[in-house]
Design a protein around this motif. Structure first.
Motif, short mmCIF file in Angstrom:
data_model
loop_
_atom_site.label_atom_id
_atom_site.label_comp_id
_atom_site.label_asym_id
_atom_site.label_seq_id
_atom_site.Cartn_x
_atom_site.Cartn_y
_atom_site.Cartn_z
N LEU A 95 6.63 -30.42 14.80
CA LEU A 95 7.49 -29.46 15.60
C LEU A 95 7.15 -29.34 17.17
CD1 LEU A 95 8.21 -26.83 12.86
CD2 LEU A 95 9.75 -28.16 13.93
N PRO A 96 7.92 -29.26 17.99
CA PRO A 96 7.41 -29.25 19.30
C PRO A 96 6.94 -27.73 19.62
CG PRO A 96 9.83 -29.63 19.46
CD PRO A 96 9.46 -29.32 17.98
N LEU A 97 5.93 -27.91 20.49
CA LEU A 97 5.07 -26.92 20.87
C LEU A 97 5.88 -25.45 21.51
CD1 LEU A 97 2.15 -26.10 20.66
CD2 LEU A 97 1.82 -26.71 22.94
N LEU A 98 5.90 -24.33 20.89
CA LEU A 98 6.48 -23.56 21.44
C LEU A 98 5.60 -22.71 22.67
CD1 LEU A 98 7.63 -21.36 18.34
CD2 LEU A 98 8.84 -22.80 19.46
N GLU A 99 6.20 -23.23 23.80
CA GLU A 99 5.48 -22.96 25.13
C GLU A 99 5.89 -21.33 25.76
OE1 GLU A 99 6.19 -26.42 27.01
OE2 GLU A 99 4.35 -27.39 26.37
N THR A 100 6.79 -20.75 25.09
CA THR A 100 7.00 -19.59 25.51
C THR A 100 6.78 -18.40 24.51
OG1 THR A 100 8.75 -18.12 26.58
CG2 THR A 100 9.52 -20.04 24.91
N ALA A 101 6.48 -17.17 24.95
CA ALA A 101 6.42 -16.09 23.87
C ALA A 101 7.83 -16.04 23.10
CB ALA A 101 6.19 -14.84 24.52
N CYS A 102 7.65 -15.83 21.70
CA CYS A 102 8.79 -16.08 20.97
C CYS A 102 8.84 -14.77 20.13
CB CYS A 102 8.75 -17.40 20.05
SG CYS A 102 9.24 -18.83 21.15
N ALA A 103 10.04 -14.57 19.57
CA ALA A 103 10.50 -13.46 18.58
C ALA A 103 11.02 -14.07 17.51
CB ALA A 103 11.31 -12.19 19.30
N PHE A 104 11.24 -13.34 16.35
CA PHE A 104 12.12 -14.00 15.17
C PHE A 104 13.03 -12.97 14.84
CE2 PHE A 104 9.64 -11.26 12.49
CZ PHE A 104 10.06 -11.03 11.19
N ASP A 105 14.09 -13.50 14.18
CA ASP A 105 15.01 -12.70 13.44
C ASP A 105 15.31 -13.25 12.06
OD1 ASP A 105 16.98 -10.60 13.40
OD2 ASP A 105 18.63 -11.75 14.68
N LEU A 106 15.77 -12.74 11.27
CA LEU A 106 16.07 -13.09 10.00
C LEU A 106 17.75 -12.77 9.56
CD1 LEU A 106 13.66 -11.36 7.51
CD2 LEU A 106 13.66 -13.68 8.35
N LEU A 158 15.13 -21.55 19.69
CA LEU A 158 14.40 -22.75 19.54
C LEU A 158 14.06 -23.47 18.14
CD1 LEU A 158 11.58 -21.37 22.02
CD2 LEU A 158 13.63 -23.00 22.67
N GLU A 159 14.11 -22.60 17.15
CA GLU A 159 13.77 -23.18 15.79
C GLU A 159 14.85 -22.26 14.72
OE1 GLU A 159 9.39 -24.57 16.21
OE2 GLU A 159 9.78 -23.05 14.45
N ARG A 160 15.35 -23.04 13.74
CA ARG A 160 16.15 -22.47 12.79
C ARG A 160 15.74 -22.86 11.42
NH1 ARG A 160 21.00 -22.08 10.41
NH2 ARG A 160 22.46 -20.30 10.89
N TRP A 161 14.82 -21.81 10.50
CA TRP A 161 14.37 -22.35 9.34
C TRP A 161 15.25 -21.63 8.24
CZ3 TRP A 161 9.55 -24.72 8.35
CH2 TRP A 161 8.80 -24.78 9.76
N SER A 172 4.29 -17.55 6.10
CA SER A 172 3.71 -19.02 6.78
C SER A 172 4.32 -19.33 8.16
CB SER A 172 3.81 -19.87 5.59
OG SER A 172 3.17 -19.48 4.42
N ILE A 173 5.56 -19.06 7.97
CA ILE A 173 6.30 -19.64 9.33
C ILE A 173 5.99 -18.84 10.50
CG2 ILE A 173 8.70 -19.72 10.67
CD1 ILE A 173 9.67 -20.23 7.78
N LEU A 174 5.71 -17.66 10.37
CA LEU A 174 5.14 -16.53 11.41
C LEU A 174 3.76 -17.03 11.80
CD1 LEU A 174 6.83 -13.15 10.56
CD2 LEU A 174 7.92 -14.93 11.84
N TYR A 175 2.97 -17.30 10.88
CA TYR A 175 1.62 -17.64 11.20
C TYR A 175 1.76 -18.89 11.79
CZ TYR A 175 -3.13 -19.01 11.10
OH TYR A 175 -4.45 -19.40 11.19
N GLN A 176 2.34 -20.02 11.33
CA GLN A 176 2.13 -21.19 11.76
C GLN A 176 2.90 -21.73 13.01
OE1 GLN A 176 0.42 -23.82 10.41
NE2 GLN A 176 0.19 -22.69 8.28
N ARG A 177 3.79 -20.83 13.27
CA ARG A 177 4.38 -20.92 14.76
C ARG A 177 3.80 -20.07 15.63
NH1 ARG A 177 4.72 -24.86 15.37
NH2 ARG A 177 6.76 -25.04 16.70
N GLY A 178 2.79 -19.26 15.32
CA GLY A 178 2.34 -18.09 16.29
C GLY A 178 2.92 -17.17 16.88
N ILE A 179 4.19 -16.58 16.05
CA ILE A 179 4.90 -15.66 16.48
C ILE A 179 4.11 -14.33 16.71
CG2 ILE A 179 7.03 -14.43 16.23
CD1 ILE A 179 7.18 -17.38 16.38
N TYR A 180 3.19 -14.11 15.81
CA TYR A 180 2.34 -13.09 15.96
C TYR A 180 0.57 -13.65 15.77
CZ TYR A 180 6.03 -9.86 14.58
OH TYR A 180 6.99 -8.95 14.42
#
Length: 206
Positions: free
Chosen positions: A143-154, A98-101, A31-39
């Motif tokens: 949440l602020p718009l993520l205006e740059t391409a982002c990646a995620f880490d666990l 930029l974000e930490r869930w 849900s986080i990856l979808y909502q935040r547009g990571i993919y």
């Protein structure tokens, strides 16, 4: 002697609790990856879970990675040796976080596999999980718009004396400089309790 519970009101065992929480992480991370547009949105498909329509990835590599994480989490939750899971979202361009869930996990270490099942219905737990997932979905409104391409880490925090599996590596906490934090709802199986927060980088402008 442990009392038998009928199938419709089966209690919560340590193994069952570990599976419920690991499954929540699977859907929560998706849900986080979808909502935040990571993919890209087209790489997700709709599924029904917790009485909600959720989106899960169809990307083979990501699917495989998340399945491995969830299987490992299941084992660590069962052994009560995992304390926290963090989804870190950072800029690909400059690696700025930029974000930490953050999902803090409390485990009742008195629970053993042979213990009598705890009396809490699956429905009550699913209702609590549904509230958490709904909040994750609703966070896009503040949440602020993520205006740059982002990646995620666990990041996964475990008891200190745990031997780290080969595929995993040790990491720093990846905190955010100048951040706001919002506490989300929690849920409990009576054996594991999960408290959720999201921290995000404050806008530079007032």
């Amino acid at each position: 002697m442990a009392k038998q519970l009928g199938r419709d009101q089966q209690g919560i065992t340590l193994r069952g609790s570990a599976e419920i929480v690991a499954e929540f992480f699977s859907y929560g991370i998706n849900s986080i990856l979808y909502q935040r547009g990571i993919y890209p949105p087209e790489t997700f498909t709709r599924v029904q879970k917790y009485g909600l329509t959720l989106l899960v990835t169809t990307d083979p590599e990501l699917k495989n990675y998340l399945n491995n994480v969830v299987e490992q989490m299941k084992e660590w939750l069962y052994k009560c040796i995992v304390q926290r899971l963090v989804v870190v979202i950072s800029s690909i361009e400059n690696s700025e976080v930029l974000e930490r869930w953050q999902f803090d996990i409390e485990c009742d270490k008195t629970a053993k596999e042979e213990s009598a099942p705890r009396e809490k219905s699956q429905k009550a737990i699913q209702d609590e999980i549904r509230s958490v997932i709904r909040q994750i979905t609703a966070t896009v409104t503040f949440l602020p718009l993520l205006e740059t391409a982002c990646a995620f880490d666990l990041l996964i925090y475990t008891d200190k004396d745990l031997a780290v599996p080969e595929k995993w590596e040790e990491s720093g906490p990846q905190f955010i400089a100048n951040s706001e934090e919002v506490r989300l709802r929690s849920f409990t199986t009576t054996i594991h309790k999960v408290n959720s927060t999201v921290a995000y980088k404050k806008d530079s402008f007032p």
